[in-house]
Design a protein around this motif. Structure first.
Motif, PDB file in Angstrom:
ATOM      1  N   GLU A   1       0.825  -1.196   0.000  1.00  0.00           N
ATOM      2  CA  GLU A   1       0.000   0.000   0.000  1.00  0.00           C
ATOM      3  C   GLU A   1       0.872   1.264   0.000  1.00  0.00           C
ATOM      4  O   GLU A   1       2.007   1.227   0.456  1.00  0.00           O
ATOM      5  N   HIS A   2       0.298   2.374  -0.486  1.00  0.00           N
ATOM      6  CA  HIS A   2       1.041   3.634  -0.409  1.00  0.00           C
ATOM      7  C   HIS A   2       0.529   4.441   0.761  1.00  0.00           C
ATOM      8  O   HIS A   2      -0.624   4.335   1.161  1.00  0.00           O
TER       9      HIS A   2
ATOM     10  N   THR B   1      -0.323  10.206   2.494  1.00  0.00           N
ATOM     11  CA  THR B   1       0.330  11.476   2.121  1.00  0.00           C
ATOM     12  C   THR B   1       0.832  11.418   0.678  1.00  0.00           C
ATOM     13  O   THR B   1       0.763  12.401  -0.054  1.00  0.00           O
ATOM     14  N   ASP B   2       1.332  10.256   0.263  1.00  0.00           N
ATOM     15  CA  ASP B   2       1.799  10.145  -1.126  1.00  0.00           C
ATOM     16  C   ASP B   2       0.639  10.264  -2.096  1.00  0.00           C
ATOM     17  O   ASP B   2       0.744  10.916  -3.134  1.00  0.00           O
ATOM     18  N   HIS B   3      -0.483   9.635  -1.756  1.00  0.00           N
ATOM     19  CA  HIS B   3      -1.660   9.782  -2.626  1.00  0.00           C
ATOM     20  C   HIS B   3      -2.081  11.248  -2.700  1.00  0.00           C
ATOM     21  O   HIS B   3      -2.422  11.762  -3.766  1.00  0.00           O
ATOM     22  N   LEU B   4      -2.051  11.923  -1.559  1.00  0.00           N
ATOM     23  CA  LEU B   4      -2.489  13.327  -1.537  1.00  0.00           C
ATOM     24  C   LEU B   4      -1.549  14.197  -2.377  1.00  0.00           C
ATOM     25  O   LEU B   4      -2.000  15.080  -3.121  1.00  0.00           O
ATOM     26  N   ILE B   5      -0.265  13.934  -2.281  1.00  0.00           N
ATOM     27  CA  ILE B   5       0.681  14.727  -3.091  1.00  0.00           C
ATOM     28  C   ILE B   5       0.472  14.397  -4.571  1.00  0.00           C
ATOM     29  O   ILE B   5       0.587  15.251  -5.445  1.00  0.00           O
TER      30      ILE B   5
ATOM     31  N   VAL C   1      -2.380  13.677  -5.925  1.00  0.00           N
ATOM     32  CA  VAL C   1      -3.560  14.451  -6.344  1.00  0.00           C
ATOM     33  C   VAL C   1      -3.128  15.893  -6.644  1.00  0.00           C
ATOM     34  O   VAL C   1      -3.460  16.474  -7.676  1.00  0.00           O
ATOM     35  N   ALA C   2      -2.318  16.431  -5.745  1.00  0.00           N
ATOM     36  CA  ALA C   2      -1.904  17.836  -5.868  1.00  0.00           C
ATOM     37  C   ALA C   2      -1.044  18.083  -7.102  1.00  0.00           C
ATOM     38  O   ALA C   2      -1.035  19.184  -7.644  1.00  0.00           O
ATOM     39  N   THR C   3      -0.296  17.061  -7.516  1.00  0.00           N
ATOM     40  CA  THR C   3       0.649  17.262  -8.629  1.00  0.00           C
ATOM     41  C   THR C   3       0.138  16.622  -9.920  1.00  0.00           C
ATOM     42  O   THR C   3       0.909  16.379 -10.843  1.00  0.00           O
ATOM     43  N   ASP C   4      -1.135  16.334  -9.952  1.00  0.00           N
ATOM     44  CA  ASP C   4      -1.759  15.769 -11.143  1.00  0.00           C
ATOM     45  C   ASP C   4      -1.055  14.482 -11.609  1.00  0.00           C
ATOM     46  O   ASP C   4      -0.803  14.292 -12.807  1.00  0.00           O
ATOM     47  N   GLY C   5      -0.709  13.645 -10.659  1.00  0.00           N
ATOM     48  CA  GLY C   5      -0.139  12.331 -10.992  1.00  0.00           C
ATOM     49  C   GLY C   5       1.382  12.313 -11.120  1.00  0.00           C
ATOM     50  O   GLY C   5       1.986  11.250 -11.281  1.00  0.00           O
ATOM     51  N   MET C   6       2.002  13.497 -11.052  1.00  0.00           N
ATOM     52  CA  MET C   6       3.448  13.547 -11.288  1.00  0.00           C
ATOM     53  C   MET C   6       4.236  12.876 -10.152  1.00  0.00           C
ATOM     54  O   MET C   6       5.282  12.281 -10.389  1.00  0.00           O
ATOM     55  N   HIS C   7       3.711  12.974  -8.934  1.00  0.00           N
ATOM     56  CA  HIS C   7       4.437  12.442  -7.767  1.00  0.00           C
ATOM     57  C   HIS C   7       4.746  10.951  -7.953  1.00  0.00           C
ATOM     58  O   HIS C   7       5.876  10.509  -7.768  1.00  0.00           O
ATOM     59  N   PHE C   8       3.750  10.182  -8.350  1.00  0.00           N
ATOM     60  CA  PHE C   8       3.999   8.749  -8.537  1.00  0.00           C
ATOM     61  C   PHE C   8       4.715   8.490  -9.868  1.00  0.00           C
ATOM     62  O   PHE C   8       5.526   7.581  -9.967  1.00  0.00           O
TER      63      PHE C   8
ATOM     64  N   SER D   1      -5.709   8.306  -7.116  1.00  0.00           N
ATOM     65  CA  SER D   1      -5.235   8.667  -5.768  1.00  0.00           C
ATOM     66  C   SER D   1      -6.342   9.334  -4.979  1.00  0.00           C
ATOM     67  O   SER D   1      -6.508   9.091  -3.776  1.00  0.00           O
ATOM     68  N   CYS D   2      -7.118  10.182  -5.648  1.00  0.00           N
ATOM     69  CA  CYS D   2      -8.228  10.871  -4.999  1.00  0.00           C
ATOM     70  C   CYS D   2      -9.197   9.830  -4.432  1.00  0.00           C
ATOM     71  O   CYS D   2      -9.612   9.894  -3.273  1.00  0.00           O
ATOM     72  N   GLN D   3      -9.487   8.840  -5.256  1.00  0.00           N
ATOM     73  CA  GLN D   3     -10.398   7.778  -4.842  1.00  0.00           C
ATOM     74  C   GLN D   3      -9.806   6.982  -3.673  1.00  0.00           C
ATOM     75  O   GLN D   3     -10.501   6.630  -2.715  1.00  0.00           O
ATOM     76  N   ALA D   4      -8.490   6.720  -3.784  1.00  0.00           N
ATOM     77  CA  ALA D   4      -7.828   5.937  -2.724  1.00  0.00           C
ATOM     78  C   ALA D   4      -7.932   6.662  -1.375  1.00  0.00           C
ATOM     79  O   ALA D   4      -8.169   6.029  -0.336  1.00  0.00           O
TER      80      ALA D   4
END
Ligand code: ASP
Length: 452
Positions: free
Chosen positions: A48-49, A52-56, A58-65, A77-80
């Protein structure tokens, strides 16, 4: 000193309803535990992630992952995030309708840039604290959520690496008043302009330490999923034990050389006020854990050995370099400009070597070489890769050279080539550089010779 314990629970301790129930029972166990600082839900299983990583993400439009080559879209991520909180609320049996609706609104914030990332990153802690306070109340433990935006945890407007503003300590002092348990979300504060700004990752440790310092707590408990600080990495050396007592100085040295225990900046507020930090395991609450103190008597020799991997050294030879005023400063400032972290720089009459983080050299080494060559005009320059630095640490090493002799003898007997040795100026630790390929074996030899 106040008769109060500040207890901070890390991500894995608050990842699920089952974990949150353990937290409740620990808090209920001791009436001194009146301030509880919580992280966002972390991993409940390895795959699992962290929220906070999912939230980041969301904030970066998928760039974080995407940057980590993980394909999870911002929508996923929003859904997660929504699913995870909905599950926690349902399993705890609290009325989470309003909270979940408010979370959904927050996830669609209009903020942009770093303000957006900071705001969204903080939501894991924010909502978890609100849910946990509701749960405590439901279970008959009178609690109130205290939000940094309300009590005034003031920070600078470096949105993703916020620094605390001095007056914040006065604002936090009243948190200790009254008998009700204060549940505080970690990791964020508010800027003078009222925006949310987050500390660097793992920053809930820092919130806990700031609060403990502000209320002059008798102890700062840091509840996590390990039973304390181990003498060496227990994944490499099975017989490694937890260290019962450590000084702030020792833990700082171990952490800076590879131990991953505690947010480094979080030590300072407690160190300054001599508040002990007690690292404990939420899943094994009867384990004694590790207490970090200002001083320890007697000062045993080596208490732990850190291993810092992926280091390289830049070796430079130049005739009479030692006489050239400012040579080392120029070299270090070039490295700083390239954003390369340097650890040690043994120097002599005609040469110097700088031990650096190897990952920082990727993609920049050619430019760096050119720059050093044109500015410092060395006679010879080389870069040696794939080293590992082993650092035995202990207050009792001061003025006691026996462990250094024992370490070198043990490595020599097992034919481990030593690439570098260096004693820290405080004499509280020394560093032995070996090739990465033999580092784990060397660690075991040092463990047996110095601790085991
Ligand atoms: N949730 C934040 C992080 O994952 C802060 C923390 O857990 O301390 O970095």
């Amino acid at each position: 000193m106040r008769n109060i314990i500040v207890s901070k629970f890390g991500g894995s301790s608050v990842a699920t309803a089952t974990q949150i129930e353990k937290v409740r029972s620990i808090v209920a166990d001791d009436r001194k535990r009146r301030i509880v600082v919580v992280s966002a839900p972390g991993r409940s299983q390895q795959s699992e992630h962290k929220l906070t990583d999912h939230l980041i993400n969301v904030a970066t439009d998928g760039m974080h992952f995407r940057d980590q080559r993980i394909s999870i879209s911002s929508q996923d991520s929003c859904q997660a995030v929504l699913t995870r909180f909905a599950q926690i609320v349902e399993d705890l049996g609290v009325d989470g309708k309003a909270l979940l609706a408010s979370l959904e609104d927050d996830l669609h914030t209009n903020l942009t840039g770093k303000q957006r990332i900071a705001f969204l990153a903080s939501r894991g802690e924010h909502y978890n604290a609100r849910i946990i306070a509701d749960y405590f109340n439901l279970k008959g433990l009178p609690s109130v959520v205290q939000l940094p935006e309300n009590f005034g945890l003031h920070v600078s407007d470096k949105y993703l690496d916020a620094q605390v503003v001095e007056d914040t300590f006065d604002a936090m002092e009243p948190l200790a008043d009254g008998e009700t348990i204060a549940v505080i979300p970690g990791f964020y504060g508010v800027t003078a302009g009222g925006d949310v700004a987050v500390f660097s990752r793992g920053g809930s440790d820092l919130t806990g330490a700031l609060v403990a310092s502000a209320v002059d707590a008798e102890c700062y408990e840091n509840w996590t999923d390990v039973s304390g600080v181990f003498e060496v990495d227990p994944r490499l050396i099975g017989e490694a034990r937890t260290i019962p007592r450590l000084t702030f100085k020792e833990i700082r040295l171990l952490s800076s050389k590879g131990f991953n225990v505690f947010h480094l900046n979080a030590m300072m507020p407690c160190w300054e006020r001599k508040i002990p930090i007690h690292i404990r395991n939420t899943n094994k609450r009867n384990d004694p854990g590790t207490v970090i103190l200002s001083e320890r008597v007697p000062e045993e020799g080596v208490v732990g050995i850190a291993q810092l991997n992926n280091v390289a050294y830049i070796y430079i030879e130049k005739y009479q370099l030692g006489e050239e005023v400012g040579f080392t400063a120029s070299l270090l400032s070039i490295l700083q400009e390239f954003g390369i972290q340097s650890y040690h720089y043994p120097t002599d009459k005609d040469d110097i070597s700088v031990v650096v983080d190897q990952t920082g050299l990727t993609g920049t080494i050619n430019d760096l070489r050119r720059r050093i060559e044109s500015e410092l005009k060395p006679d010879f320059m080389d870069v040696v890769y794939n080293l590992s630095i082993l650092t035995p640490v202990g207050m009792g090493l001061k003025g006691n050279s026996y462990p250094i002799v024992a370490a070198l003898k043990a490595l020599g007997e097992k034919h481990i080539p030593i690439e570098m040795i260096d004693q820290s100026p405080s004499q509280v630790c020394f560093h032995i550089g070996v090739s990465q390929a033999v580092s784990d074996a060397a660690l075991k030899i040092l463990y047996d010779a110095l601790i085991g």
